[in-house]
Scaffold this motif. Sequence first.
Motif, short mmCIF file in Angstrom:
data_model
loop_
_atom_site.label_atom_id
_atom_site.label_comp_id
_atom_site.label_asym_id
_atom_site.label_seq_id
_atom_site.Cartn_x
_atom_site.Cartn_y
_atom_site.Cartn_z
N GLN A 723 0.81 -1.21 0.00
CA GLN A 723 0.00 0.00 0.00
C GLN A 723 0.85 1.27 0.00
OE1 GLN A 723 -3.55 -0.24 -0.26
NE2 GLN A 723 -2.70 -2.24 -0.79
N LEU A 724 1.97 1.24 0.70
CA LEU A 724 2.85 2.41 0.71
C LEU A 724 3.40 2.66 -0.68
CD1 LEU A 724 4.33 4.63 2.29
CD2 LEU A 724 6.14 2.96 2.80
N GLY A 725 3.79 1.57 -1.37
CA GLY A 725 4.29 1.72 -2.73
C GLY A 725 3.22 2.23 -3.69
N VAL A 726 1.98 1.77 -3.53
CA VAL A 726 0.88 2.23 -4.39
C VAL A 726 0.64 3.73 -4.17
CG1 VAL A 726 -1.58 2.01 -4.86
CG2 VAL A 726 -0.20 -0.04 -4.48
N TYR A 727 0.60 4.13 -2.91
CA TYR A 727 0.38 5.55 -2.58
C TYR A 727 1.48 6.42 -3.19
CZ TYR A 727 1.71 9.50 0.42
OH TYR A 727 2.15 10.71 0.89
N LEU A 728 2.75 6.03 -2.99
CA LEU A 728 3.85 6.83 -3.52
C LEU A 728 3.86 6.85 -5.04
CD1 LEU A 728 6.71 5.79 -1.04
CD2 LEU A 728 5.53 8.00 -1.15
N GLY A 729 3.43 5.73 -5.65
CA GLY A 729 3.34 5.69 -7.11
C GLY A 729 2.32 6.67 -7.65
N TRP A 730 1.13 6.70 -7.07
CA TRP A 730 0.10 7.64 -7.53
C TRP A 730 0.51 9.08 -7.24
CZ3 TRP A 730 -3.33 6.71 -10.99
CH2 TRP A 730 -3.88 5.44 -11.13
N LEU A 731 1.21 9.31 -6.12
CA LEU A 731 1.65 10.66 -5.80
C LEU A 731 2.68 11.14 -6.83
CD1 LEU A 731 1.19 12.79 -3.54
CD2 LEU A 731 3.25 11.92 -2.44
N LEU A 732 3.58 10.24 -7.24
CA LEU A 732 4.55 10.60 -8.26
C LEU A 732 3.86 10.85 -9.59
CD1 LEU A 732 7.46 11.06 -9.10
CD2 LEU A 732 7.73 8.59 -9.39
N LYS A 733 2.84 10.07 -9.92
CA LYS A 733 2.09 10.30 -11.16
C LYS A 733 1.42 11.68 -11.15
CE LYS A 733 -0.11 7.27 -13.54
NZ LYS A 733 -1.03 6.23 -14.05
N ALA A 734 0.88 12.05 -9.97
CA ALA A 734 0.25 13.37 -9.85
C ALA A 734 1.26 14.48 -10.10
CB ALA A 734 -0.38 13.51 -8.47
N TYR A 735 2.43 14.32 -9.53
CA TYR A 735 3.49 15.34 -9.71
C TYR A 735 3.89 15.45 -11.18
CZ TYR A 735 8.33 16.94 -10.01
OH TYR A 735 9.48 17.58 -10.37
N MET A 736 4.10 14.29 -11.82
CA MET A 736 4.54 14.31 -13.21
C MET A 736 3.46 14.93 -14.11
SD MET A 736 6.36 10.53 -13.14
CE MET A 736 6.52 10.35 -14.90
N ALA A 737 2.19 14.59 -13.86
CA ALA A 737 1.10 15.16 -14.68
C ALA A 737 1.03 16.67 -14.47
CB ALA A 737 -0.22 14.51 -14.28
N ARG A 738 1.21 17.12 -13.26
CA ARG A 738 1.19 18.58 -12.98
C ARG A 738 2.31 19.27 -13.73
NH1 ARG A 738 3.80 22.00 -9.49
NH2 ARG A 738 2.63 23.87 -8.85
N GLN A 739 3.51 18.68 -13.69
CA GLN A 739 4.65 19.28 -14.38
C GLN A 739 4.43 19.33 -15.89
OE1 GLN A 739 5.94 20.66 -11.58
NE2 GLN A 739 7.95 20.41 -12.59
#
Length: 975
Positions: A723-739
């Motif tokens: 679950q920690l890996g899933v959360y960090l993965g989606w958070l990184l996707k959010a950052y990349m999409a924002r950029q």
Amino acid sequence: MESQVNINKLSAPRPHRAYPRTRLFEQLDAARTTPLIWVSASAGSGKTSLIASWLKARGHNANWYQVDEGDTDIATFFYHLGLLCKRAAPRRKQPMPLLIPEYLTGLQAFSRNFFRELFKRIKAPGILVLDNYQDARLSLHEILQAGCNEIPEGINVIVISRNNPAPAFARFQANGALTLLDWEQLRLTQEETCAIANRHVDHPLGDIEVQALYTQSDGWVAGLVLLAKQVARFGKPGPGPAGSQALFDYFAAELYDRLDHDTRQVLTRSALLPTVSPAAACILSGRLQAESILKGLCHHNTFTARLPGPAYKVLPQFRIFLEHCLRKELSAAEFASLQRRAAELLEAEGNIDAAVERRIRADDGEGAVTLIVAHARRYLAQGRAGAVVAWIAALPAVHVAQNPWLGYWRGLGELASDPRAARVQLEDAYARLKAREDRAGQVLAWCAVVDSYVYEWRCLAPLDHWIDEAAEIDAAILDALPAVIGDDFACGLFKALILRQPEHPLIGRWAQRVRDIVLFGDDLQLRFRIGPLYLQYAGVNDLKGAAIALEALRTVGRQIDGCNVIGLSLEAMAAGLAQIVGDHEAAMAHVDEGLAQAERSGIHIWDQPLMGHAAMSALSRGERGLAEEYLARMKDSLVADRYMDLSTYYFAAAWHALLFADVQTALRYARLNGEFLAKSGVRLYAPFAGLMLAQAEFESAAVDSAKQKVEDALNLAERDNNQLGVYLGWLLKAYMARQLGDKADCLKALRQALSLAAAEGMALHCLPRPVIKALYALALENGIESDYVRGAIRKLKLAPPEPQHTPDDWPLLIRIYTLGRFSLLIDGVVLDETQKKKQAKPLTLLKTLIAMGARDVREEQLQEALWPDAEGDAAHRALITNLQRLRKLLGDAAAIDYGNGCLSLSRRHCWVDAWAFERGITDERMQVEAITHYRGGFLSGEDAAWALAPRERLRRKFNRAVLARGERLETSDAC
């Protein structure tokens, strides 16, 4: 009940008719001013009798420890010293720590801590006596030297040895902390010679006879006694040679030749035992009068001493002589049979060490094997693995080859100190036990093999083979075995699966069983052994469950012997969980305590994880200096083939490089992290390595590759239920999409990440602080997990983004309401009316500052508005005084900046409804919410001139905003 062997080992001898050597008593009295007293001379010099008689004469509180050859195993020495502590302080419930293998790398620290605690349990004034210290050979010198550094006021340690102090004690002598009584002091004077000799003859000796005895004995007590017996028997001493060893050899033969047959029989057979009880002497000698014979020998000081129990001890030198005589008297078969009988008696009284040694010397390999297998588990539990390994190493190879359990116990004994060598023994034992269909042995050996990989913590890939082997151990086999073996197997399989195959379909089943063991198991040691790995699993899958398990393990830690390994493990586990939930202060407190405990105890096995938690928690909080300090410490202590430690270091180093704009270094370190993780074979952390590399590639403009790596890491984390890996993965996707300017994808990914984080309570992130602030602001603006986000902002102590990007509900420490009323909230608590009255002047300063724009307001403006009639620098002093009071009231000095003659209210620390109103009415999307902030005139209760202009300005803005809003609504309705 305490075994007879322990009673003998921890009891002072009772010398019969000991002559009170007043001269030496006075020297010992004076020596008590030094912590360490060393009494050294050859055998038979009266060392033990001197100390025992002095203690009795002075009535001192003494704790006696008989050192023997078993104490060459350091763990055995500490084990028996722990029993001595129990005697000294029977009401103390906390046992002394055992020397488990984890302490061996910090033996000096363990020794200091152990002796410090031991001396606390000896009532002062008190004395610890270590008798026959020479029997321990060289192994105890450094340990005792470290321990003697801890001797407190009122306690003395007396060492009785045939040898002078070793070089390790040179500093004690140089500093005047050691008093030495050697042969020169112990040698009898002529006056003492006369007094002792007269005790053993039936008429007073003349001066010439005394002089002859004195010259021939050379001041040696044992020699004098034997010479005096010669005088009593023949009227004059025999022609024994000069020198104590020569005299001993001469009189040993002389004495033995003059003993009657029954006495010889009792004495030679009794000499087979380190100490002999009357019953054992009867059995070995076949003489019912054995006890009276031993009493007589003791009464006449014939190389024997009486111990509590009662029991008797033959002088070691004389024992060697007597065994030599016995070997000449008996055939080899008879002597071996007698040794086996002696071993049985030793076993009956609990002296397993001596019993095993005696059976090996008697070529009774089968009997020795039976003893070893029966007692190995208990010895390992006592921390005495070295003794078990030494026993098995001393056995003939044929016996070791015939019994696979010996390989198992030897491997288990070497597991913590040399896991690679242990694995050779354990794998062989597993194969042979499996071939014999010894299911209990097979399962236990399988568990130990798994442990060998975990202990080594190098490359865990071979565990795949052992997971396959475990498939052959089905439920029927486990159900037929004792529950404790089943629990061992469950823990072993769980370890292997989470480290190598976290996606395994059965991992949930075994995780549940291990959870039950951790929370409710009867075996406290097993609960704690599996605890750290269960916490690692739960930390990425079930954070709330991990917190519950941690508390259960704290309870376990309080129940297990005072062992620093447990405390260290708990601190490392707690630091890791605190890091995941974003509690930096708690994480650092656990790290600091863990590293302090490591320094005190000398146990450094948790140093790398602790420093890793510190570095990553600091990075999450943006504390660059602190992170770099711990990264440097991690790097300095890396070991070439500890791949998991190397992986952890490079993960944190890559994170550091990403945060501080060193993209190429970050990329290199992220790749090294993945390479070392692959070498370690630990699959549990693979998603994190993939995400770190993806982030580094994204920052280096390899966007397509980065996107693919994020997807791969997410898929892996979801498959592993990480679950920690899933959360960090989606958070990184959010950052990349924002950029990349894709707001829709950013919001979608952010919802996924934060919903999971909110459900689990996770706040860890690997993003730069400006980025996580921007993502949290976006979440608040769009109503995504607002309560969680505000909590995470507080945990991470995130200052708000630039004012134009700060949502109104960003959680700030200070919230000020000025529209329609004046209200102040500090960390969610409203300032009440009583406090407002007490703080009227500072609050007026705050209101005036806000009214004047709150940004770079000149000091003169405030002075003129608030203290227009003040003379000289009185207005300045009043301003400074009230500024200090206001800062104290707000709880954060940074809330108000004062410099270059100007004051500013920090928008990063304070929220003001008037600011939110003015900012919001200019944005059509935020206009409705902004209008709701206007609940009346600005500071409506204030009539001062400084309040009137901003009140009118804000009122006009409100009217225009409402009118414009109404016109838009009318236009919309018309359409």
